[in-house]
Scaffold this motif. Structure first.
Motif, mmCIF file in Angstrom:
data_model
loop_
_atom_site.group_PDB
_atom_site.id
_atom_site.type_symbol
_atom_site.label_atom_id
_atom_site.label_comp_id
_atom_site.label_asym_id
_atom_site.label_seq_id
_atom_site.Cartn_x
_atom_site.Cartn_y
_atom_site.Cartn_z
ATOM 1 N N ALA A 1 -25.549 -52.068 -32.108
ATOM 2 C CA ALA A 1 -25.210 -51.983 -30.585
ATOM 3 C C ALA A 1 -24.115 -51.191 -30.190
ATOM 4 O O ALA A 1 -23.961 -50.431 -29.181
ATOM 5 C CB ALA A 1 -25.406 -53.243 -29.871
ATOM 6 N N HIS A 2 -22.867 -51.260 -31.005
ATOM 7 C CA HIS A 2 -21.651 -50.882 -30.278
ATOM 8 C C HIS A 2 -21.326 -49.451 -31.058
ATOM 9 O O HIS A 2 -20.949 -48.729 -30.216
ATOM 10 C CB HIS A 2 -20.626 -51.842 -30.849
ATOM 11 N N LEU B 1 -27.134 -55.263 -26.367
ATOM 12 C CA LEU B 1 -28.200 -55.192 -27.368
ATOM 13 C C LEU B 1 -29.453 -54.282 -27.140
ATOM 14 O O LEU B 1 -30.129 -54.177 -27.896
ATOM 15 C CB LEU B 1 -28.574 -56.733 -27.441
ATOM 16 N N ARG B 2 -29.520 -53.755 -25.665
ATOM 17 C CA ARG B 2 -30.606 -52.932 -25.540
ATOM 18 C C ARG B 2 -30.413 -51.590 -25.931
ATOM 19 O O ARG B 2 -31.241 -50.719 -25.942
ATOM 20 C CB ARG B 2 -30.836 -53.007 -23.683
ATOM 21 N N PRO C 1 -35.833 -63.220 -24.517
ATOM 22 C CA PRO C 1 -36.279 -63.103 -23.149
ATOM 23 C C PRO C 1 -35.119 -62.913 -22.150
ATOM 24 O O PRO C 1 -35.366 -62.549 -21.085
ATOM 25 C CB PRO C 1 -37.021 -64.674 -22.911
ATOM 26 N N VAL C 2 -33.850 -63.011 -22.897
ATOM 27 C CA VAL C 2 -32.757 -62.895 -21.762
ATOM 28 C C VAL C 2 -32.507 -61.150 -21.739
ATOM 29 O O VAL C 2 -32.102 -60.892 -20.767
ATOM 30 C CB VAL C 2 -31.380 -63.357 -22.506
ATOM 31 N N VAL C 3 -32.549 -60.509 -22.962
ATOM 32 C CA VAL C 3 -32.270 -59.119 -23.071
ATOM 33 C C VAL C 3 -33.530 -58.385 -22.206
ATOM 34 O O VAL C 3 -33.325 -57.442 -21.719
ATOM 35 C CB VAL C 3 -32.027 -58.927 -24.240
ATOM 36 N N VAL D 1 -27.511 -54.896 -14.415
ATOM 37 C CA VAL D 1 -26.867 -53.483 -14.364
ATOM 38 C C VAL D 1 -27.450 -52.769 -15.719
ATOM 39 O O VAL D 1 -27.825 -51.708 -15.801
ATOM 40 C CB VAL D 1 -25.419 -53.630 -14.486
ATOM 41 N N ALA D 2 -27.316 -53.580 -16.876
ATOM 42 C CA ALA D 2 -27.959 -52.802 -18.113
ATOM 43 C C ALA D 2 -29.307 -52.251 -18.249
ATOM 44 O O ALA D 2 -29.640 -51.247 -18.729
ATOM 45 C CB ALA D 2 -27.407 -53.961 -19.366
ATOM 46 N N ARG D 3 -29.891 -53.430 -17.568
ATOM 47 C CA ARG D 3 -31.225 -52.950 -17.331
ATOM 48 C C ARG D 3 -31.683 -51.632 -16.687
ATOM 49 O O ARG D 3 -32.462 -50.805 -16.881
ATOM 50 C CB ARG D 3 -32.198 -54.170 -17.223
#
Length: 619
Positions: free
Chosen positions: A216-217, A351-352, A379-381, A612-614
Motif C-alpha cells: 500500500a505504501h 489499504l485501499r 468491513p472497516v476499509v 476521506v480515503a474512500r
C-alpha cells in the motif's frame, strides 16, 4: 508455545484398555475380558512397579540429557551468530545493511534441497515467490523449516523461490520506514530478475502486515499477490475470554513499557519478551505438555523437540524506534485499518491503494491471530460488498478449524493442503471478478502426488457478513492513555535512562532473561556435573527397558499428567475471563480518560480519515 503440529495432542487417542487406567487396572468392568475380571495379584503388582521404576529412572536420565543437548544447541547457535534455520541451500543476493538507508534484512535465493537442484524444477515463466518470515522475537526460517513447508510447496509447483531473512541485531536507529524501503528494493530486485514480473509476497504473521504496508505504501506497482498467513490487521478484534493478548496494552499503560525495556537495552528491545508473552497465552502447553511429551517418550520425541527448540530459543532484537512505532500505531493504536499509519512522517498508508489480489489464511485454533484479527479490517476499509467491487479488489480467505498459530507455518499437513492449494490457485484467483470469496478445500489432500491439482472452490461472500464485535470505546481509551503515558515517559524518564544505558548492562539483561537462563542453565558449561549425564544416557540407550503399555503405574502417570494439564488449563481460562472482566470494568467509564482523549484528538478522527480515503478512491 506448543502447537498442534509440533507436539502431541493433549489427549491422545488411547485404547479401551487404557482409557480408564485406574479403574481398568484394579476393578472388574463389563468391557474387559475374562483375564482382567480379578484383581491383580500382589506379585504382578510388584513386578509392574519394578518395571515402571526402572523405566521412569531411565526416562528421567534421557530427559535431562535432552535438556542438556537443548542448552548446548542454544549456546552453539548463539555463538554461530543465529543463522537462519532453513532446510534448503541458498545464496545471498542483497544485504540491506549496506543500503543508503540500512536495515537488518537480506534477500536469499533458494538453490537446492539436499541433492535436488531446484533449477530443474522451475517452470519457464512461473511467478516468483518471496517468503517473508515474522520478525516477532524469533529468527527467520520457519517458512522453510522442512521440505514440506511453504518454500517446499512453492518449489514443487515450479516457482522460483526467494526468502527474506533478517539479522539478530537491528541497525542503529532503524525505523519502520527503513524496513519498508529495504523490502521495496528487495522486491524490485526479484522483479528485475524475472523480466519485471511481479512476485507473490508470502508473509507469515508479523511479516503479513509488513507485506500490506509495503503493497500500500511504496510497492503497489511492483508486488503481485499478497498472501497473509496468520497475520493480524485488525488488532482490537478477538473473542471475549479467548484472545487476551489484545488487552495487554490496557494493563501496561500502553507503549511506554516497551520503550522502557528498549531504553534499558541500550536502544534495542529483546525479542525474548515477545516470546514469553506467547508462552503465557497457553501455559499448559509451554509449562507442562511440551516437556511431558519428551519425558514420556524420549526416544521418539528427542529429535523433533531439539530441532524445534533450536529455532524457538533463538531470540532476535528490534530497534527502539521500530518497536515503538509498531506497538503504538498497530497493536495499541489499531491505526492500520483506519488509514492513520504514517511512514517517514509524510506518507499515510491506505489499504485501499492495494489493487492486487489479497489471500488470507487464518485458523480458529490460532489464539495469537484469530480470524477476527485477520479478517476484521475488511468491513472497516470497504463499507460494503459494492464498495469492494467498485474498488476493483479481490480478497480471498480460507480458514482452518483447529491448527494453532505456528502450525500455520510449520505443519507439513497444512503445507501440503492449504499452502499447496493457494499456490496452485494463483491464476484462478487472478481470473476472479472483484469481490470477496471464501476458498474451500476438500477434506485431506496430503497424500496426493505433487503433480495432482487440488480441487478448490471460490464461494462469493458479503463484506456485510464479516462482523466481529468488540468494545471499541474501551480500546479508544487505551489508545489515548498510551499516547498520554508515552509523552510523559519521553519527557521525564527516557532521557535519563538513555544517558545511563551501557552496552555491558544491555548484555547482562540479555543473558539474565528467564527465557534464556532457564534453557542454558542445563548446559554442562554452567553445571559441570551434567557432563556425567551424557555418558550415563548413552549407557541407558543401550540397555533400555521400557514398561509395557498396559503397566498400571504408567497408566497412572498418564492420568496424573492429564490432570495437571486440566488444572493449568482451568487456571488459564479463569485468568483470561478475569482479565477480560477487569479490562471492561477499568476502561468502561469514560470520565477518567477524558483529559487523555482531549489531549489526543487523533483518536476521534479515525472514521473521518477513512471517509476521506474512500472519497479520493471514488473520484
Amino acid at each position: 508455545m506448543a502447537e498442534d503440529t509440533i507436539q502431541r495432542k493433549r489427549r491422545p487417542g488411547r485404547s479401551p484398555a487404557t482409557s480408564r487406567p485406574l479403574e481398568g487396572a484394579l476393578v472388574a468392568t463389563p468391557e474387559v475380558d475374562d483375564a482382567r475380571q480379578h484383581p491383580i495379584a500382589a506379585s504382578d503388582a510388584f513386578r509392574q512397579w519394578w518395571d515402571y521404576s526402572v523405566d521412569f529412572a531411565q526416562r528421567w536420565i534421557l530427559y535431562v540429557d535432552i535438556l542438556r543437548q537443548r542448552a548446548n544447541n542454544m549456546l552453539a547457535h548463539e555463538e554461530a551468530g543465529l543463522p537462519p534455520l532453513l532446510h534448503f541451500d541458498y545464496e545471498m543476493l542483497l544485504d540491506a545493511r549496506t543500503f543508503e538507508r540500512p536495515a537488518n534484512y537480506a534477500l536469499l535465493r533458494i538453490t537446492r534441497c539436499g541433492t535436488d537442484h531446484l533449477e530443474e524444477r522451475v517452470k519457464a515463466g512461473a511467478t516468483p515467490v518471496i517468503v517473508i518470515d515474522p520478525r516477532a522475537g524469533h529468527g527467520p526460517g520457519i517458512g522453510g523449516f522442512k521440505r514440506d513447508s511453504e518454500v517446499g510447496m512453492a518449489l514443487s509447483e515450479g516457482h522460483p523461490v526467494y526468502f527474506v531473512i533478517f539479522f539478530p541485531i537491528p541497525c542503529p536507529g532503524q525505523t519502520l520506514g527503513d524496513v519498508l524501503n529495504a523490502l521495496r528494493i528487495l522486491v524490485q530486485e526479484v522483479a528485475s530478475r524475472h523480466d519485471g514480473q511481479a512476485p507473490v509476497l508470502y508473509g507469515n504473521c508479523q511479516a503479513g502486515w509488513e507485506v500490506m504496508l509495503l503493497a500500500a505504501h511504496c510497492c503497489e506497482h511492483v508486488s503481485g499477490f499478497s498472501v497473509l498467513n496468520g497475520s493480524p490487521l485488525s488488532y482490537w478484534s478477538g473473542e471475549s475470554g479467548v484472545n487476551p493478548m489484545r488487552l495487554l496494552g490496557g494493563f501496561s499503560g500502553g507503549v511506554w513499557l516497551a520503550n522502557l525495556l528498549a531504553d534499558l537495552g541500550n536502544g534495542r528491545f529483546d525479542g525474548a519478551w515477545l516470546v514469553q508473552n506467547f508462552q503465557l497465552l497457553k501455559p499448559e502447553s509451554a509449562l507442562w505438555e511440551k516437556f511431558y511429551a519428551v519425558f514420556a517418550n524420549p526416544e521418539h520425541e528427542a529429535e523433533r523437540f531439539l530441532e524445534f527448540e533450536r529455532w524457538w530459543n533463538g531470540f532476535y532484537f528490534l530497534s527502539r524506534e521500530e518497536l515503538v512505532a509498531t506497538v503504538q500505531d498497530l497493536f495499541v493504536g489499531n491505526k492500520l485499518e483506519s488509514g492513520e499509519v504514517h511512514v517517514d512522517c509524510d506518507c499515510t498508508v491506505d489499504l485501499r491503494r492495494i489493487c492486487k489480489p489479497v489471500v488470507i489464511f487464518a485458523s480458529y485454533g490460532d489464539n495469537i491471530t484469530p480470524p477476527h484479527q485477520a479478517l476484521g479490517w475488511i468491513p472497516v476499509v470497504y463499507a460494503s460488498t459494492d464498495d469492494l467491487v467498485a474498488a476493483g479488489q479481490r480478497i480471498v480467505y480460507l480458514t482452518n478449524p483447529h491448527v494453532g498459530h505456528l502450525g500455520i507455518f510449520v505443519s507439513a499437513s497444512v503445507a501440503r493442503h492449504e499452502h499447496r492449494a493457494i499456490l496452485q490457485s494463483l491464476e484462478a484467483i487472478e481470473a476472479l471478478p472483484p469481490g470477496l470469496y471464501e476458498m474451500t478445500l476438500p477434506g485431506s489432500t496430503s497424500e496426493l502426488p505433487d503433480e495432482k491439482k487440488i480441487q478448490v472452490k471460490f464461494e462469493p461472500r458479503r463484506v456485510e457478513d464479516i462482523q466481529f464485535s468488540y468494545p471499541r470505546a474501551e480500546f479508544e481509551r487505551v489508545r489515548a492513555v498510551s499516547e498520554f503515558n508515552e509523552k510523559l515517559y519521553e519527557r521525564l524518564l527516557s532521557p535519563y535512562l538513555r544517558s545511563t544505558a551501557t552496552t555491558w548492562g544491555a548484555e547482562w539483561q540479555k543473558w539474565a532473561h528467564p527465557m534464556r537462563w532457564t534453557c542454558y542453565a542445563w548446559s554442562e558449561r554452567f553445571q559441570p556435573w551434567l557432563s556425567l549425564v551424557a555418558g550415563i544416557a548413552n549407557d541407558v540407550r543401550t540397555t533400555r527397558e521400557e514398561a509395557t503399555a498396559d503397566n498400571m503405574w504408567r497408566s497412572f502417570e498418564q492420568a496424573v499428567s492429564m490432570m495437571m494439564t486440566d488444572v493449568i488449563q482451568v487456571g488459564r481460562s479463569a485468568r483470561d475471563s478475569a482479565v477480560e472482566a477487569a479490562f471492561l470494568w477499568f476502561y468502561g467509564q469514560p470520565w477518567p480518560y477524558l483529559p487523555a482523549q482531549q489531549d489526543n484528538p487523533a483518536t476521534s478522527n479515525a472514521r473521518c480519515c477513512l471517509e476521506v480515503a474512500r472519497g479520493f478512491t471514488e473520484q
